[in-house]
Scaffold this motif. Sequence first.
Motif, PDB file in Angstrom:
ATOM      1  N   PRO A   1       0.862  -1.095  -0.020  1.00 44.53           N
ATOM      2  CA  PRO A   1      -0.053  -0.127   0.069  1.00 44.53           C
ATOM      3  C   PRO A   1       1.012   1.296   0.152  1.00 44.53           C
ATOM      4  CG  PRO A   1      -0.161  -1.064   2.316  1.00 44.53           C
ATOM      5  CD  PRO A   1       0.606  -2.048   1.080  1.00 44.53           C
ATOM      6  N   LEU A   2       2.100   1.158   0.337  1.00 47.58           N
ATOM      7  CA  LEU A   2       3.121   2.427   0.406  1.00 47.58           C
ATOM      8  C   LEU A   2       3.674   2.385  -0.767  1.00 47.58           C
ATOM      9  CD1 LEU A   2       3.946   2.390   4.201  1.00 47.58           C
ATOM     10  CD2 LEU A   2       2.595   3.967   3.102  1.00 47.58           C
ATOM     11  N   ARG A   3       3.557   1.591  -2.098  1.00 46.69           N
ATOM     12  CA  ARG A   3       4.360   1.649  -3.027  1.00 46.69           C
ATOM     13  C   ARG A   3       4.568   3.069  -3.718  1.00 46.69           C
ATOM     14  NH1 ARG A   3      -0.394  -0.586  -4.253  1.00 46.69           N
ATOM     15  NH2 ARG A   3      -1.297  -0.149  -6.314  1.00 46.69           N
ATOM     16  N   PHE A   4       3.655   3.778  -3.692  1.00 39.50           N
ATOM     17  CA  PHE A   4       3.926   4.951  -4.347  1.00 39.50           C
ATOM     18  C   PHE A   4       4.627   6.146  -3.588  1.00 39.50           C
ATOM     19  CE2 PHE A   4      -0.182   3.372  -6.209  1.00 39.50           C
ATOM     20  CZ  PHE A   4       0.303   3.119  -7.690  1.00 39.50           C
ATOM     21  N   ASN A   5       4.774   5.805  -2.253  1.00 31.91           N
ATOM     22  CA  ASN A   5       5.678   6.698  -1.380  1.00 31.91           C
ATOM     23  C   ASN A   5       6.995   6.206  -1.132  1.00 31.91           C
ATOM     24  OD1 ASN A   5       3.331   8.025  -0.651  1.00 31.91           O
ATOM     25  ND2 ASN A   5       2.769   6.818   0.867  1.00 31.91           N
ATOM     26  N   MET A   6       7.459   4.856  -1.514  1.00 33.41           N
ATOM     27  CA  MET A   6       8.455   4.188  -1.419  1.00 33.41           C
ATOM     28  C   MET A   6       9.374   4.646  -2.549  1.00 33.41           C
ATOM     29  SD  MET A   6       7.669   0.404  -0.353  1.00 33.41           S
ATOM     30  CE  MET A   6       7.113  -0.005   1.297  1.00 33.41           C
ATOM     31  N   ASP A   7      10.710   4.878  -2.214  1.00 29.80           N
ATOM     32  CA  ASP A   7      11.792   4.958  -3.297  1.00 29.80           C
ATOM     33  C   ASP A   7      11.960   3.880  -4.036  1.00 29.80           C
ATOM     34  OD1 ASP A   7      12.658   4.059  -0.925  1.00 29.80           O
ATOM     35  OD2 ASP A   7      14.453   5.644  -0.764  1.00 29.80           O
ATOM     36  N   TYR A   8      12.003   2.684  -3.340  1.00 22.96           N
ATOM     37  CA  TYR A   8      12.403   1.474  -3.714  1.00 22.96           C
ATOM     38  C   TYR A   8      11.434   0.463  -3.169  1.00 22.96           C
ATOM     39  CZ  TYR A   8      16.631   3.764  -4.980  1.00 22.96           C
ATOM     40  OH  TYR A   8      17.746   4.544  -5.344  1.00 22.96           O
ATOM     41  N   PRO A   9      10.263  -0.079  -3.949  1.00 22.17           N
ATOM     42  CA  PRO A   9       9.347  -1.164  -3.290  1.00 22.17           C
ATOM     43  C   PRO A   9      10.212  -2.308  -3.055  1.00 22.17           C
ATOM     44  CG  PRO A   9       8.734  -0.605  -5.507  1.00 22.17           C
ATOM     45  CD  PRO A   9       9.668   0.293  -5.321  1.00 22.17           C
ATOM     46  N   PRO A  10       9.639  -3.294  -2.254  1.00 17.77           N
ATOM     47  CA  PRO A  10      10.435  -4.298  -1.881  1.00 17.77           C
ATOM     48  C   PRO A  10      11.242  -5.224  -2.807  1.00 17.77           C
ATOM     49  CG  PRO A  10       8.349  -4.453  -0.742  1.00 17.77           C
ATOM     50  CD  PRO A  10       8.318  -3.208  -1.596  1.00 17.77           C
ATOM     51  N   ARG A  11      10.680  -5.735  -4.059  1.00 18.44           N
ATOM     52  CA  ARG A  11      11.434  -6.327  -5.180  1.00 18.44           C
ATOM     53  C   ARG A  11      12.545  -5.527  -5.495  1.00 18.44           C
ATOM     54  NH1 ARG A  11      12.913  -6.285 -10.060  1.00 18.44           N
ATOM     55  NH2 ARG A  11      11.915  -4.303 -10.209  1.00 18.44           N
TER      56      ARG A  11
ATOM     57  N   ALA B   1      17.772   3.579   1.785  1.00 18.81           N
ATOM     58  CA  ALA B   1      16.357   3.616   1.335  1.00 18.81           C
ATOM     59  C   ALA B   1      15.348   4.110   2.424  1.00 18.81           C
ATOM     60  CB  ALA B   1      16.215   2.364   0.494  1.00 18.81           C
ATOM     61  N   LYS B   2      14.539   4.893   1.883  1.00 17.25           N
ATOM     62  CA  LYS B   2      13.465   5.354   2.718  1.00 17.25           C
ATOM     63  C   LYS B   2      12.636   4.250   2.971  1.00 17.25           C
ATOM     64  CE  LYS B   2      11.208   8.705   0.633  1.00 17.25           C
ATOM     65  NZ  LYS B   2      10.279   9.662   0.443  1.00 17.25           N
ATOM     66  N   SER B   3      12.296   3.323   1.984  1.00 14.51           N
ATOM     67  CA  SER B   3      11.172   2.348   1.945  1.00 14.51           C
ATOM     68  C   SER B   3      11.461   1.424   3.065  1.00 14.51           C
ATOM     69  CB  SER B   3      11.081   1.657   0.762  1.00 14.51           C
ATOM     70  OG  SER B   3      12.247   1.014   0.203  1.00 14.51           O
ATOM     71  N   ILE B   4      12.825   0.774   3.358  1.00 15.10           N
ATOM     72  CA  ILE B   4      13.043   0.115   4.631  1.00 15.10           C
ATOM     73  C   ILE B   4      12.361   0.555   6.011  1.00 15.10           C
ATOM     74  CG2 ILE B   4      14.677  -1.252   3.435  1.00 15.10           C
ATOM     75  CD1 ILE B   4      16.693   0.167   5.139  1.00 15.10           C
ATOM     76  N   MET B   5      12.202   1.884   5.896  1.00 15.09           N
ATOM     77  CA  MET B   5      11.800   2.644   7.107  1.00 15.09           C
ATOM     78  C   MET B   5      10.299   2.865   7.031  1.00 15.09           C
ATOM     79  SD  MET B   5      14.592   3.012   9.177  1.00 15.09           S
ATOM     80  CE  MET B   5      14.252   4.230  10.417  1.00 15.09           C
ATOM     81  N   LEU B   6       9.737   2.774   5.975  1.00 12.55           N
ATOM     82  CA  LEU B   6       8.437   2.961   5.716  1.00 12.55           C
ATOM     83  C   LEU B   6       7.333   2.005   6.183  1.00 12.55           C
ATOM     84  CD1 LEU B   6       8.008   5.387   2.706  1.00 12.55           C
ATOM     85  CD2 LEU B   6       7.329   5.672   4.715  1.00 12.55           C
TER      86      LEU B   6
ATOM     87  N   ASP C   1       9.348  -9.115   7.136  1.00 12.39           N
ATOM     88  CA  ASP C   1      10.430  -9.527   7.991  1.00 12.39           C
ATOM     89  C   ASP C   1      11.868  -9.047   7.728  1.00 12.39           C
ATOM     90  OD1 ASP C   1       8.524 -10.544   9.378  1.00 12.39           O
ATOM     91  OD2 ASP C   1       9.097 -12.488   9.283  1.00 12.39           O
ATOM     92  N   VAL C   2      12.056  -8.912   6.276  1.00  9.99           N
ATOM     93  CA  VAL C   2      13.393  -8.703   5.649  1.00  9.99           C
ATOM     94  C   VAL C   2      13.221  -7.039   5.787  1.00  9.99           C
ATOM     95  CG1 VAL C   2      14.790  -8.812   3.641  1.00  9.99           C
ATOM     96  CG2 VAL C   2      13.172 -10.765   3.929  1.00  9.99           C
ATOM     97  N   MET C   3      12.199  -6.583   5.423  1.00 13.29           N
ATOM     98  CA  MET C   3      12.308  -5.130   5.505  1.00 13.29           C
ATOM     99  C   MET C   3      12.682  -4.459   6.784  1.00 13.29           C
ATOM    100  SD  MET C   3      11.408  -3.929   2.404  1.00 13.29           S
ATOM    101  CE  MET C   3      10.916  -2.427   2.107  1.00 13.29           C
ATOM    102  N   HIS C   4      12.175  -5.124   7.868  1.00 14.19           N
ATOM    103  CA  HIS C   4      12.398  -4.692   9.377  1.00 14.19           C
ATOM    104  C   HIS C   4      13.655  -5.060   9.444  1.00 14.19           C
ATOM    105  CE1 HIS C   4       8.621  -3.266  10.158  1.00 14.19           C
ATOM    106  NE2 HIS C   4       7.958  -4.346  10.127  1.00 14.19           N
ATOM    107  N   GLY C   5      14.218  -6.381   9.158  1.00 10.19           N
ATOM    108  CA  GLY C   5      15.745  -6.487   9.488  1.00 10.19           C
ATOM    109  C   GLY C   5      16.674  -5.545   8.756  1.00 10.19           C
ATOM    110  N   LEU C   6      16.225  -5.176   7.544  1.00  5.81           N
ATOM    111  CA  LEU C   6      17.238  -4.288   6.939  1.00  5.81           C
ATOM    112  C   LEU C   6      16.952  -2.766   7.754  1.00  5.81           C
ATOM    113  CD1 LEU C   6      16.294  -5.116   3.278  1.00  5.81           C
ATOM    114  CD2 LEU C   6      18.658  -5.364   4.196  1.00  5.81           C
TER     115      LEU C   6
ATOM    116  N   ARG D   1      15.406   8.135   8.114  1.00  7.28           N
ATOM    117  CA  ARG D   1      14.074   8.541   8.454  1.00  7.28           C
ATOM    118  C   ARG D   1      14.232   8.810  10.003  1.00  7.28           C
ATOM    119  NH1 ARG D   1       9.144   8.913   5.800  1.00  7.28           N
ATOM    120  NH2 ARG D   1       8.400   8.343   7.569  1.00  7.28           N
ATOM    121  N   ARG D   2      14.884   9.887  10.653  1.00  7.13           N
ATOM    122  CA  ARG D   2      15.012   9.998  12.001  1.00  7.13           C
ATOM    123  C   ARG D   2      13.695   9.956  12.719  1.00  7.13           C
ATOM    124  NH1 ARG D   2      19.638  11.230  14.580  1.00  7.13           N
ATOM    125  NH2 ARG D   2      20.481  12.035  12.896  1.00  7.13           N
ATOM    126  N   ASP D   3      12.427  10.498  12.319  1.00  8.71           N
ATOM    127  CA  ASP D   3      11.558  10.389  12.876  1.00  8.71           C
ATOM    128  C   ASP D   3      10.744   9.081  13.186  1.00  8.71           C
ATOM    129  OD1 ASP D   3      11.197  10.413  10.390  1.00  8.71           O
ATOM    130  OD2 ASP D   3       9.417  11.749  10.168  1.00  8.71           O
TER     131      ASP D   3
END
Lengths: 196, 422
Positions: free
Chosen positions: A39-49, A66-71, A90-95, A107-109
């Motif tokens: 659902p956040l693909r349009f806000n992500m710089d790089y979606p998961p794939r 990448a912003k996306s791993i924090m999004l 899990d991989v996104m969170h791990g990263l 993304r400091r916030d």
Amino acid sequence: MEKNVNYDPSFAQEVFENVDAGEEIKMCMNCGVCAGSCPLRFNMDYPPRQIFQMIRLGKREEVLNAKSIMLCTSCYTCKVRCPRSIPVIDVMHGLAHYAIKQGILTRRDTANFGREFWNQVYRLGRIDEKDLPRRVFFAAGFIEGIKSTLKYLDMGLKLLLHRRMKLLPERKIKGIQSLRKMLDKAEKMGKGGAAA
Amino acid sequence: MAEVETTNQSILVVGGGMSGITAALEAAEAGHNVVLVEKNPYLGGRVTQLYQYFPKLCPPNCGLEINFRRMKLNPKIRFFTMAEVTGISGQEGDYDVTVKLAPRYVNEKCTCCGKCAEVCESEIDNPFNFGMDKIKAAYLPHEFAFPMRYVLDPTISGTEEGKKCKEACEYDAVDLEMKETTFDLKVGAIVWAAGWDPYDASRVEYYGFGEYKNVITNVMMERLASPNGPTGGKILRPSDGKEPKNVAFIQCAGSRDENHLPYCSGICCLASMKHSTYLREQYPDCDVTIFFIDIRALDRLEDFYTKVQGDEKLSFIKSKIANISEDEETGDLLLEGENTNTGEQIRTSFDLVVLATGMVPNKIEIEPSPDVSYDEYGFFAYDPEKTGIYGAGCVRRPTDVASCVQDATGAALKAIQSIARR
Ligand SMILES: Cc1cc2nc3c(=O)[nH]c(=O)nc-3n(C[C@H](O)[C@H](O)[C@H](O)COP(=O)(O)OP(=O)(O)OC[C@H]3O[C@@H](n4cnc5c(N)ncnc54)[C@H](O)[C@@H]3O)c2cc1C
Ligand code: SF4
Ligand code: SF4
Ligand code: SF4
Ligand code: SF4
């Protein structure tokens, strides 16, 4: 993305060894379902794939910054749909976790929020809907804190109205000690902790 | 009713599709008695429902006709339709088999004059067209059916309607007294060629099959393109009967997916490319897009891939579509996904979407089940320790007709060896 690429396995190796669930990406077949359903693909710089593909290409800086791993909002759509049963989330969170450990705070916030969230769960065993935002808002300074508070005032009032937020401070849950034991263990295993 | 003399020198073939027919003919032409058991009221299996064969784009009926003629000429083959095997016991060289025959309510005197259907008013969903239209409850399964004989649906056999059909028949072919019967066989070897079923596309929830009318499956596409299909061979949108102008194919819909069929179904890439030629034949201006993970057109079939790439209005986009939503007013469908070559997000509307669904093998569903080996996906696995029962065709792997025919010839040889070993 460019078509002719030189694969550099060194970063992939680093991810497999150090990132929680990092080895899972070996199974990725590059189908794009996660990237097309997030659902956040349009806000992500790089979606998961694309993140996974960049890991294979050895693009260390781009991935960890990448912003996306924090999004990622932990909605689980990617994990449920992935045809290879990869726990993409899990991989996104791990990263994200790994990036923060490397001192990268894209993304400091988000990082602040994560830390305050963890601390509060550790302290109370629950989230105080007034206290958490207050801490997050004022982490950026007094003026910023006031600004953010005013910005979310409306939402706060609604939460009050629907009794999702109490005026009095939240109390500790019963059995907080057992919860803390679990959280300590999780932190030792590298899953979560105040660093994230 | 069935008088079948068989011995432990005989071979049983289960399933009368291309694989079963081939195995039966090869074994019979090598001198063995063969009994062929088919569940449907007609032989031919799934290919009877196809419009054309890839790669040559010829109608499947030519090949089937030749085989039916070979069968008629060969006294060593007995076949039964509307029949199922309900029991298998014993071992290689000595099996006892029970066969159940469902009543057809029409005997061999039927001339296919069609009078019974004329007077019959009840209708049933047409299984041959995947329920896209209705047929009379007294019906010929399809115009090339072999055996060429009508069927009375059990829902009318005991009713006034059934009696009307009987009265209308001038040839005394309607027999409302027919009952389910069973008979036993002795055979030395068994070839299991029960083929495949299409994967239930409604299980891939985010594609909305069953909910969105203009999302269809590849097997439905075959019926829409067939002259004896529900639209008389015109490919039309199910929602409003309009001619499609912009069609999408979604590859691997439920295949290569651990939430569904984990394996590649082998033929659906070719089937979609073939369907693009069906569309082109009818609509020179129709845009066609095939969304794929990767195109699997193996060995000689790659030529077909090269050929269709010459079609300028056909595009291939590397993306597994992640979501479909419907515009309720127009019935158009919005496809979303990621183009994995460019990284761009796809949000494109189409007026017809075809899901390239895969094949599920028909395992032996008999209690107690005879001792055979399957692989992790439910396909027959060849196990040199377990002889006597052999898989043939799509029960062994999802594949095209040519490979099934080769495989079935091999299975016939294995069955003959089982008998020779005795
Ligand atoms: C959309 C689509 C398009 C295709 N197009 C082509 C093409 O163009 N060219 C090509 O070469 N291949 C094509 N194929 C593949 C082709 O359909 C198969 O290769 C072929 O049907 C395999 O034949 P089979 O005899 O193994 O199985 P089937 O055709 O499935 O025959 C099995 C038979 O066994 C019967 N049966 C099932 N269970 C029992 C039971 N318990 N007892 C008794 N009988 C039973 C069934 O009723 C059926 O008659 C296509 C497949 C799909 C999905
Ligand atoms: S859905 Fe799974 S296999 Fe497909 S690109 Fe994402 S992680 Fe890879
Ligand atoms: S869990 Fe995270 S990455 Fe996965 S779809 Fe949801 S937001 Fe996107
Ligand atoms: S059953 Fe009788 S009426 Fe019906 S088609 Fe056959 S011969 Fe004609
Ligand atoms: S043949 Fe093509 S569409 Fe079918 S499962 Fe394999 S890759 Fe997917």
